[in-house]
Design a protein around this motif. Structure first.
Motif, short mmCIF file in Angstrom:
data_model
loop_
_atom_site.label_atom_id
_atom_site.label_comp_id
_atom_site.label_asym_id
_atom_site.label_seq_id
_atom_site.Cartn_x
_atom_site.Cartn_y
_atom_site.Cartn_z
N THR A 58 0.79 -1.22 0.00
CA THR A 58 0.00 0.00 0.00
C THR A 58 0.83 1.28 0.00
OG1 THR A 58 -1.71 -1.21 1.20
CG2 THR A 58 -1.89 1.18 1.16
N ALA A 59 1.91 1.33 0.76
CA ALA A 59 2.65 2.58 0.93
C ALA A 59 3.26 3.09 -0.36
CB ALA A 59 3.75 2.40 1.98
N THR A 60 3.65 2.19 -1.27
CA THR A 60 4.30 2.61 -2.52
C THR A 60 3.59 2.11 -3.77
OG1 THR A 60 5.73 0.66 -2.47
CG2 THR A 60 6.56 2.65 -1.41
N ARG A 61 2.47 1.38 -3.61
CA ARG A 61 1.74 0.74 -4.70
C ARG A 61 2.59 -0.30 -5.41
NH1 ARG A 61 -2.71 4.73 -7.42
NH2 ARG A 61 -3.17 2.75 -8.47
N LEU A 62 3.69 -0.67 -4.79
CA LEU A 62 4.58 -1.70 -5.32
C LEU A 62 4.98 -2.62 -4.17
CD1 LEU A 62 6.97 0.47 -7.53
CD2 LEU A 62 5.11 -0.99 -8.34
N PRO A 63 5.22 -3.90 -4.44
CA PRO A 63 5.66 -4.79 -3.35
C PRO A 63 7.05 -4.43 -2.87
CG PRO A 63 5.76 -5.92 -5.47
CD PRO A 63 5.10 -4.60 -5.73
N ARG A 64 7.16 -4.15 -1.55
CA ARG A 64 8.44 -3.78 -0.97
C ARG A 64 8.60 -4.50 0.36
NH1 ARG A 64 12.20 -2.53 -3.50
NH2 ARG A 64 13.13 -1.31 -1.84
N PRO A 65 9.82 -4.92 0.72
CA PRO A 65 10.03 -5.44 2.07
C PRO A 65 9.59 -4.40 3.09
CG PRO A 65 11.95 -5.85 0.69
CD PRO A 65 11.05 -4.94 -0.09
N VAL A 66 8.84 -4.85 4.10
CA VAL A 66 8.25 -3.89 5.02
C VAL A 66 9.31 -3.09 5.76
CG1 VAL A 66 8.08 -5.55 6.92
CG2 VAL A 66 6.50 -3.63 6.80
N ARG A 67 10.47 -3.66 6.00
CA ARG A 67 11.53 -2.94 6.71
C ARG A 67 12.18 -1.88 5.82
NH1 ARG A 67 16.00 -5.90 8.22
NH2 ARG A 67 16.40 -4.51 9.99
N ASP A 68 11.95 -1.96 4.50
CA ASP A 68 12.59 -1.02 3.58
C ASP A 68 11.70 0.14 3.18
OD1 ASP A 68 14.77 -2.65 3.67
OD2 ASP A 68 14.51 -3.53 1.69
N VAL A 69 10.43 0.11 3.55
CA VAL A 69 9.51 1.17 3.14
C VAL A 69 9.86 2.46 3.88
CG1 VAL A 69 7.09 1.87 3.13
CG2 VAL A 69 7.70 -0.49 2.63
N PRO A 70 9.92 3.60 3.16
CA PRO A 70 10.32 4.86 3.81
C PRO A 70 9.24 5.50 4.68
CG PRO A 70 10.82 4.87 1.45
CD PRO A 70 9.90 3.72 1.70
N SER A 71 8.06 4.91 4.80
CA SER A 71 7.00 5.48 5.62
C SER A 71 6.47 4.42 6.57
CB SER A 71 5.86 6.02 4.73
OG SER A 71 5.36 4.99 3.90
N THR A 72 5.72 4.88 7.56
CA THR A 72 5.16 3.97 8.56
C THR A 72 4.10 3.08 7.93
OG1 THR A 72 5.52 5.57 10.33
CG2 THR A 72 3.92 3.85 10.73
N VAL A 73 4.22 1.79 8.19
CA VAL A 73 3.21 0.81 7.76
C VAL A 73 2.93 -0.13 8.92
CG1 VAL A 73 2.56 -0.93 6.08
CG2 VAL A 73 4.13 0.87 5.40
#
Length: 709
Positions: A58-73
């Motif tokens: 959800t945060a980037t509309r792309l699959p990303r490792p949760v620890r690598d996302v630049p925003s809170t999830v």
């Protein structure tokens, strides 16, 4: 004393777990966004990119490792959903302290129009300032923006992702305060599941899900039926002869089909039907809502050109409400108004994800476009107290809204330790064909056609994630977002209790400028902590403002653009896997909201935003041993808040304890029991002319069946 007893009980459970603790294992923690281990999601979902364990979308509309996302999830995984004591999905979401609905009451007895989602205290109202998605399709009501939480069957949920910061850079209007997305469970093979339960307050529930796959074709169907007698909502000292329980019921039926047409092309379709009936606690205060959804999606994946995702959807909805005129001593009531609100929406989006390319690191570009049309009317028949020829007998208002947006995003991995995110979106929307027709008892007719209006908005977002040390992750992001007023706010008046609120066809879009910064640490295996600070400036928020002089029909409030409000605060959470069987979660959110400018309403300056407590906290302890039992004990604490914008009607804080326990009987059959508000705590949820109460003790028990190869 009660709070001390609750704290002691939770501490005792933790100590009991420590006494028999085994060495920590790499299994997932209760709330996996803070551990970097999201639940397994197979590449069978047609509405989101293929994701592997440990990724979010959800945060980037792309699959990303949760620890690598630049925003809170924040992720609520399937296991936590299964063992939650909460009967409704809004109750489940309230275990995230940064998430709340407009009013503190359960959707079991709350009018659908009061079920707006609020993230991080951004000026709560019945209209959500945050976007709710189900597999990428908006779940917010197209006319009013609120959310029918009971239309989302729990058996079909794989996980819930919560992104509590401005999301307009990727999602446009309605994502001003963030995004909550529910992902459907993957279709992996033949399975049949069912829940049946009954409990206090005459509450019965039946839920069934069946799924299977035949080579490249998969299908799933799910249904949920629920009925409850509810509880008396008016405080005992104010009840009169007309007051009774607040019964409700709902039925949902959802179906999905997905087809692997070729190794490169996947197709999917869905249909959803929902209907609910609710009573507000008297004969003439009722509401009914029904909706039908049809969706289609496709994904084409190519080696040279990247991935293309297409999504189309259409929805038809209808909301009906009756209002009452109540005697001061609540001994009698008469029907005062009947509202019928039909609405429809159509929308579509196309998103392109480019192949990764190298330039000073790795870049992943994504670009997309989406359009949406919403149309609706509010047909209202009024029954005035006196036969005054000038009194309104019929009122019909409504219009159409058209939205369009383009966005571009770059995810730039500089090194494995540093990742940057930049996104920019341009939106345009138009309000067209707005009309109001009023017929008076004397036969006079007033018709007004409102001028078409349009606005544009640029919504940027910048974010950075830095991991200077493997157990330590730092995040920061800044954003600008917006929300256009809904047709409901522009054209539909409403009543809560004895308070009437007028619509306002001149409303403008509200805007948000904000940022967040936080740290996540996993220094000890099995223990992860996170602290995030946020600061938001909300410009021209739409509020229900108290009028200095009531309107001729007695209306005391009107929707207005306020001016400016500041909302800042801190989120903190700790996940602890004590042993293989024991896990614990502590989470807390502090919100400081203040009106900073209010042209035309100087008395509001310095006031706290209505329906916005400063403190929320959750503590959850879980024991899970399949050979023995699964049990959850949770404490939810909500601080004091104000009902109104003038901060004159206060509501005290409260703490409630919920619990869940289940045990396997044989094969896939298990027995379970759940209780909400275990200590039967009495607390206020509203003070709109009368004091209304939250849900009392609710105990239910039942059977679960899980059949799969």
């Amino acid at each position: 004393m009660i709070d001390w007893l609750l704290t002691t009980a939770l501490g005792a459970l933790l100590l009991a777990g420590l006494a028999g603790a085994e060495p920590p294992t790499p299994e997932t923690n209760p709330r996996e966004a803070t551990t970097g281990e999201a639940p397994q999601s197979e590449d069978s979902r047609t509405d989101a990119p293929p994701v592997a364990q440990g990724t979010v979308v959800t945060a980037t509309r792309l699959p990303r490792p949760v620890r690598d996302v630049p925003s809170t999830v924040i992720v609520l995984p399937r296991a936590e959903i299964d063992r939650s004591p909460s009967l409704t999905q809004d109750g489940l979401l309230r275990t995230v302290p940064s998430a709340a609905t407009f009013r503190r009451t359960s959707s079991l007895v709350s009018d659908p129009t009061a079920q707006g989602l609020n993230l991080r205290g951004l000026a709560p109202s019945g209209v959500s300032r945050s976007l709710v998605l189900v597999d990428g399709i908006p779940a917010n009501d197209p006319f009013g923006g609120w959310v029918y939480w009971r239309s989302l069957p729990r058996l079909g949920m794989d996980r819930v992702e919560v992104v509590p910061s401005g999301g307009s850079a990727l999602y446009g209007s309605a994502a001003l305060g963030g995004v909550v997305q529910i992902f459907s469970r993957p279709i992996t093979g033949p399975s049949v599941e069912g829940d049946v339960a009954y409990g206090l307050l005459g509450t019965g529930q039946l839920a069934v899900r069946a799924a299977d796959r035949w080579g490249p074709v998969g299908a799933a169907v799910e249904t949920e039926l629920l009925t409850t007698h509810g509880h008396p909502v008016v405080a005992p000292e104010q009840r009169g002869a007309i007051d009774q329980e607040a019964p409700s019921n709902h039925a949902t039926l959802n179906g999905r089909v997905e087809v692997e047409a070729s190794p490169a092309l996947r197709l999917g379709g869905r249909v959803g039907l929902f209907r609910t009936n609710q009573n507000g606690g008297t004969t003439f205060t009722t509401a009914r809502a029904e909706s039908a959804l049809l969706g289609f999606d496709a994904r084409l994946t190519t080696e040279s050109s990247g991935q293309f995702d297409l999504q189309l959807f259409g929805r038809r909805q209808r909301f009906e409400q009756r209002r009452a005129r109540v005697a001061q001593d609540r001994s009698t009531e008469v029907l005062s108004a009947i509202q019928d609100v039909p609405a429809d929406e159509e929308g579509g989006s196309l998103m392109w994800t480019a192949p990764a390319w190298e330039l000073g690191g790795t870049h992943v570009l994504a670009a997309g476009a989406d359009v949406r049309r919403v149309a609706g009317t509010s047909d209202e028949r009024l029954f005035p107290a006196t036969a005054n020829p000038a009194a309104t007998a019929l009122r019909r208002t409504g219009g159409e809204q058209r939205f369009g947006g383009l966005f571009l995003q770059d995810l730039y991995t500089v090194t494995p330790e540093v990742e940057l995110m930049a996104a920019l979106r341009w939106d345009v929307w138009r309000n067209v064909e707005g009309t109001r027709r009023v017929e008076r008892l004397g036969g006079e007719v007033d018709s007004v056609t409102f001028a078409d209006r349009s606005e544009q908005q640029l919504s940027p977002r910048l974010g950075v994630r830095w991991r200077p040390w493997e157990p330590l992750t730092l995040r920061a992001s800044g954003y600008r977002s917006f929300r256009a007023p809904t047709l409901n706010e522009l054209y539909r008046p409403f009543q809560v209790g004895t308070v009437l609120t007028a619509a306002n066809e001149t409303l403008r879009a509200e805007r948000l400028i904000g940022g967040e910064a936080g740290v996540e640490a996993s220094v000890m295996k099995g223990l992860t902590s996170r602290v995030t600070g946020f600061w938001n400036e909300l410009e021209e928020p739409i509020i229900n403002a108290t009028l200095e002089t009531p309107l001729p029909d007695g209306t005391a409030r009107q929707r207005q653009n306020l001016g400016r409000a500041r909302v800042r605060g801190v989120e903190a959470s700790t996940d602890w896997r004590v042993s293989r069987q024991w896990t614990a979660l502590l989470a807390y959110t502090f919100v400081d909201s203040e009106v900073r400018a209010a042209p035309g309403n100087p008395d509001l300056v310095g006031k706290q935003l209505a329906q916005d407590p400063a403190h929320r906290a959750t503590a959850i302890v879980t024991f899970d041993d399949p050979a023995l039992l699964t049990a959850t004990l949770q404490l939810r604490v909500t601080g004091p808040q104000f009902e109104d914008d003038l901060n004159e009607r206060g509501m005290g804080g409260y703490a409630v304890v919920d619990a869940f326990v289940s045990r396997r009987l044989v094969g896939g059959l298990e027995v379970f029991a759940a209780v909400e508000n275990l200590l039967d705590r009495r607390y206020l949820v509203g003070r709109a002319g009368i004091d209304t109460l939250g849900q009392p003790l609710m105990l239910r028990g039942g059977l679960r069946l899980r059949m799969a190869p």
